[in-house]
Design a protein around this motif. Structure first.
Motif, PDB file in Angstrom:
ATOM      1  N   THR A 162      29.661   3.263 119.702  1.00 34.02           N
ATOM      2  CA  THR A 162      30.706   3.635 118.730  1.00 34.02           C
ATOM      3  C   THR A 162      30.250   4.652 117.687  1.00 34.02           C
ATOM      4  OG1 THR A 162      30.082   1.618 117.600  1.00 34.02           O
ATOM      5  CG2 THR A 162      32.093   1.538 118.903  1.00 34.02           C
ATOM      6  N   ASP A 163      29.022   4.506 117.185  1.00 31.25           N
ATOM      7  CA  ASP A 163      28.606   5.437 116.122  1.00 31.25           C
ATOM      8  C   ASP A 163      28.488   6.854 116.672  1.00 31.25           C
ATOM      9  OD1 ASP A 163      26.257   4.864 117.577  1.00 31.25           O
ATOM     10  OD2 ASP A 163      24.972   5.317 115.870  1.00 31.25           O
ATOM     11  N   THR A 164      27.978   6.953 117.878  1.00 31.24           N
ATOM     12  CA  THR A 164      27.732   8.275 118.449  1.00 31.24           C
ATOM     13  C   THR A 164      29.028   8.931 118.932  1.00 31.24           C
ATOM     14  OG1 THR A 164      25.512   7.575 118.983  1.00 31.24           O
ATOM     15  CG2 THR A 164      26.342   9.494 120.168  1.00 31.24           C
ATOM     16  N   ILE A 165      29.911   8.161 119.540  1.00 30.86           N
ATOM     17  CA  ILE A 165      31.192   8.744 119.964  1.00 30.86           C
ATOM     18  C   ILE A 165      31.999   9.143 118.724  1.00 30.86           C
ATOM     19  CG2 ILE A 165      33.347   8.341 121.239  1.00 30.86           C
ATOM     20  CD1 ILE A 165      31.710   6.483 123.096  1.00 30.86           C
ATOM     21  N   ARG A 207      16.112   3.681 111.872  1.00 32.50           N
ATOM     22  CA  ARG A 207      17.490   4.190 111.797  1.00 32.50           C
ATOM     23  C   ARG A 207      18.270   3.972 113.096  1.00 32.50           C
ATOM     24  NH1 ARG A 207      19.983   5.582 106.831  1.00 32.50           N
ATOM     25  NH2 ARG A 207      18.421   6.523 105.488  1.00 32.50           N
ATOM     26  N   GLY A 208      17.720   3.193 114.024  1.00 33.66           N
ATOM     27  CA  GLY A 208      18.463   2.891 115.249  1.00 33.66           C
ATOM     28  C   GLY A 208      18.321   3.924 116.346  1.00 33.66           C
ATOM     29  N   TYR A 209      17.115   4.439 116.490  1.00 32.32           N
ATOM     30  CA  TYR A 209      16.871   5.441 117.539  1.00 32.32           C
ATOM     31  C   TYR A 209      17.003   4.835 118.926  1.00 32.32           C
ATOM     32  CZ  TYR A 209      15.231   8.799 114.062  1.00 32.32           C
ATOM     33  OH  TYR A 209      15.177   9.667 113.014  1.00 32.32           O
ATOM     34  N   TYR A 237      29.816  -1.189 114.470  1.00 27.95           N
ATOM     35  CA  TYR A 237      30.218  -1.830 115.731  1.00 27.95           C
ATOM     36  C   TYR A 237      29.363  -1.461 116.929  1.00 27.95           C
ATOM     37  CZ  TYR A 237      34.326  -2.482 112.882  1.00 27.95           C
ATOM     38  OH  TYR A 237      35.162  -2.827 111.869  1.00 27.95           O
ATOM     39  N   GLU A 238      28.323  -0.618 116.742  1.00 29.15           N
ATOM     40  CA  GLU A 238      27.606  -0.061 117.885  1.00 29.15           C
ATOM     41  C   GLU A 238      27.121  -1.115 118.875  1.00 29.15           C
ATOM     42  OE1 GLU A 238      23.905   1.926 117.128  1.00 29.15           O
ATOM     43  OE2 GLU A 238      24.215   3.329 118.769  1.00 29.15           O
ATOM     44  N   LEU A 239      27.507  -0.931 120.125  1.00 26.67           N
ATOM     45  CA  LEU A 239      27.090  -1.772 121.244  1.00 26.67           C
ATOM     46  C   LEU A 239      27.261  -3.260 120.953  1.00 26.67           C
ATOM     47  CD1 LEU A 239      23.840   0.262 121.957  1.00 26.67           C
ATOM     48  CD2 LEU A 239      25.912   0.402 123.315  1.00 26.67           C
ATOM     49  N   TYR A 261      23.856   5.633 107.286  1.00 25.66           N
ATOM     50  CA  TYR A 261      23.848   6.436 108.508  1.00 25.66           C
ATOM     51  C   TYR A 261      22.714   5.999 109.421  1.00 25.66           C
ATOM     52  CZ  TYR A 261      20.272   9.511 106.256  1.00 25.66           C
ATOM     53  OH  TYR A 261      19.156  10.021 105.645  1.00 25.66           O
ATOM     54  N   THR A 262      22.782   6.439 110.685  1.00 28.57           N
ATOM     55  CA  THR A 262      21.753   6.067 111.665  1.00 28.57           C
ATOM     56  C   THR A 262      21.072   7.336 112.213  1.00 28.57           C
ATOM     57  OG1 THR A 262      23.141   6.072 113.666  1.00 28.57           O
ATOM     58  CG2 THR A 262      23.246   4.099 112.284  1.00 28.57           C
ATOM     59  N   ASP A 263      20.389   7.166 113.337  1.00 30.12           N
ATOM     60  CA  ASP A 263      19.657   8.282 113.960  1.00 30.12           C
ATOM     61  C   ASP A 263      20.504   9.546 114.162  1.00 30.12           C
ATOM     62  OD1 ASP A 263      21.163   6.834 115.833  1.00 30.12           O
ATOM     63  OD2 ASP A 263      19.847   7.313 117.504  1.00 30.12           O
ATOM     64  N   ASP A 264      21.797   9.347 114.446  1.00 29.81           N
ATOM     65  CA  ASP A 264      22.673  10.499 114.696  1.00 29.81           C
ATOM     66  C   ASP A 264      22.624  11.463 113.504  1.00 29.81           C
ATOM     67  OD1 ASP A 264      24.958   9.143 116.925  1.00 29.81           O
ATOM     68  OD2 ASP A 264      23.638   7.860 115.767  1.00 29.81           O
ATOM     69  N   THR A 265      22.850  10.921 112.324  1.00 27.11           N
ATOM     70  CA  THR A 265      22.852  11.749 111.112  1.00 27.11           C
ATOM     71  C   THR A 265      21.438  12.159 110.711  1.00 27.11           C
ATOM     72  OG1 THR A 265      24.850  10.624 110.362  1.00 27.11           O
ATOM     73  CG2 THR A 265      23.596  11.830 108.682  1.00 27.11           C
ATOM     74  N   GLY A 279      31.762   9.257 110.907  1.00 28.25           N
ATOM     75  CA  GLY A 279      31.861   8.641 112.231  1.00 28.25           C
ATOM     76  C   GLY A 279      30.629   7.807 112.524  1.00 28.25           C
ATOM     77  N   ASP A 280      29.470   8.338 112.158  1.00 29.94           N
ATOM     78  CA  ASP A 280      28.211   7.606 112.374  1.00 29.94           C
ATOM     79  C   ASP A 280      28.176   6.338 111.514  1.00 29.94           C
ATOM     80  OD1 ASP A 280      25.575   6.868 112.930  1.00 29.94           O
ATOM     81  OD2 ASP A 280      24.683   8.403 111.638  1.00 29.94           O
ATOM     82  N   CYS A 281      28.409   6.490 110.217  1.00 29.33           N
ATOM     83  CA  CYS A 281      28.294   5.347 109.295  1.00 29.33           C
ATOM     84  C   CYS A 281      29.289   4.230 109.620  1.00 29.33           C
ATOM     85  CB  CYS A 281      28.537   5.795 107.857  1.00 29.33           C
ATOM     86  SG  CYS A 281      27.218   6.817 107.176  1.00 29.33           S
TER      87      CYS A 281
HETATM   88 MG    MG Z   1      23.032   5.935 115.947  1.00 31.90          MG
END
Ligand code: MG
Ligand code: 8NA
Ligand code: MG
Ligand code: MG
Length: 366
Positions: free
Chosen positions: A318-321, A101-103, A25-27, A62-66, A18-20
């Protein structure tokens, strides 16, 4: 593979995917379902391998979420429980080694303050955020999934205490903490729910509401602090006394109404932004809605795939949801529901499987 291991792997891998995929598309403004499906088709066409059958390069990072969920998993496994100092160390080292990582815009201040050996109260930097209000961002919810797996044999009050301890390292705003608790409870509930019969979505929401109602009632009883906690929003759904309960009621209503709820209504009522209150309910809804039949382009996809694609189609964060929805869906459907091609295209899947194996071993022995 045991059924439990399949669900543990499904949950952590679902979160990574979901994160990757969501991070593409995030924001990024309005995106259509067809655009998301084009990305999915290209993932599936590559099959994760080149024409010689060798594993292709990772296509999605992956980003900050992962990044943060990995620290949570690693620390809980290492210490067989919550160890504040170690978790703080992992968050800060991870941030220092890969700051891009997109914090979130402000959480990095917390990491910088935490990276000080003289600091005595490790919860202080988070409490000082936003003039003492604390962050209401979804950074606590996005990383909490390993805590739900770790708490598999424990009850909801254990889940809540552990979630609070982990979340408050960066997020002290009560709405951020409650959002992380809602997400953790949703994964915990999904892990325990019978997945051999169709999901009882009303019961799932009712269970969550029982816990959230208690939390929100307790919060209402607390004396109002001098600096009132404000949330930057124009959403009327969030100005209520018990906004999480209100949103859970709306989720139930949307699931039972005959007419399909529009994306715009979901955004207006549940939200799709970087706040916990404006994103965790949307993730829970994405999972629940995808457990039921759909028409149109998603009709023939399995419910795990639908969850990820649907969550991304809500736009916004999108990545976080999608990471939160994917964690719940994976916990319910298990790793068999997660397409292999998706797994091979995304960074961090192999590690997620290892963390799942270790967490399953831990809960099976305890
Ligand atoms: Mg993120
Ligand atoms: P955070 O604690 O920095 O919060 C994120 C943002 O929320 C802040 O930068 C503020 O704009 C706002 N915010 C939070 N609390 C308050 C408050 N009390 N008053 C006013 N504004 C507030 O970081 P986080 O870890 O909660 O963030 C998680 C999100 O950031 C995830 O979506 C994650 O993927 C990442 N992310 C964010 C952006 C973005 O544009 N904000 C972009 C990419 C990634
Ligand atoms: Mg607070
Ligand atoms: Mg995000």
């Amino acid at each position: 593979m045991s059924k439990l291991l399949s669900r543990f792997q499904g949950s952590l891998v679902g979160a990574v995917l979901g994160d990757c995929i969501g991070a593409v598309y995030e924001l990024g403004g309005e995106i259509t379902l067809s655009e998301i499906l084009n990305t999915i088709y290209s993932i599936e066409a590559s099959g994760g391998t080149d024409n010689k059958g060798k594993q292709e390069e990772i296509l999605y990072s992956y980003t900050d979420d992962t990044a943060m969920a990995r620290s949570v998993a690693g620390s809980l496994i290492k210490h067989k429980g919550f160890q504040l100092k170690d978790m703080v160390k992992r968050f800060t080292s991870e941030y220092k080694s890969e700051p891009d990582r997109g914090y979130g815009g402000n959480v990095t201040t917390v990491f910088q303050l935490l990276d000080n050996p003289e600091l005595e109260d490790l919860y202080e930097p988070a409490r000082k955020q936003f003039d003492g209000q604390g962050s209401f961002g979804n950074g606590g919810s996005m990383r909490i999934v390993p805590a739900a797996l770790f708490s598999y044999n424990k009850d909801h009050s254990y889940v809540q205490t552990l979630t609070r301890q982990i979340t408050e390292i960066t997020h002290s705003h009560e709405q951020a903490i409650q959002g992380a608790i809602l997400q953790c409870l949703a994964v915990h509930l999904a892990l325990h729910a019978d997945n051999t019969t169709p999901l009882d979505t009303d019961l799932f929401v009712d269970n969550l509401k029982t816990y959230m109602n208690k939390l929100e009632e307790e919060e209402l009883k607390k004396p109002k602090v001098l600096t009132p906690t404000k949330k930057r929003t124009t959403r009327s759904s969030e100005k209520r006394d018990k906004p999480y309960c209100y949103k859970l009621d709306k989720i139930k209503e949307y699931l039972n109404q005959e007419k399909e709820v529009t994306v715009q209504e979901l955004i207006d009522v549940l939200g799709n932004d970087i706040s916990a209150l404006g994103s965790v309910p949307a993730a829970v809804f994405s999972f629940l809605r995808s457990s039921k039949p759909m028409t149109g382009e998603l009709k023939d996809r399995n419910s795990f795939e639908k969850t990820i694609i649907y969550a991304i189609s809500l736009n916004g964060d999108t990545d976080t949801i999608a990471t939160m929805a994917g964690a719940i869906a994976g916990a319910y459907y298990g790793i068999e529901a997660v397409p292999k091609s998706w797994q091979t295209c995304c960074e961090g899947v192999t590690d997620a499987i290892q963390y799942a194996n270790q967490l399953e071993e831990f809960v099976s022995k305890s």
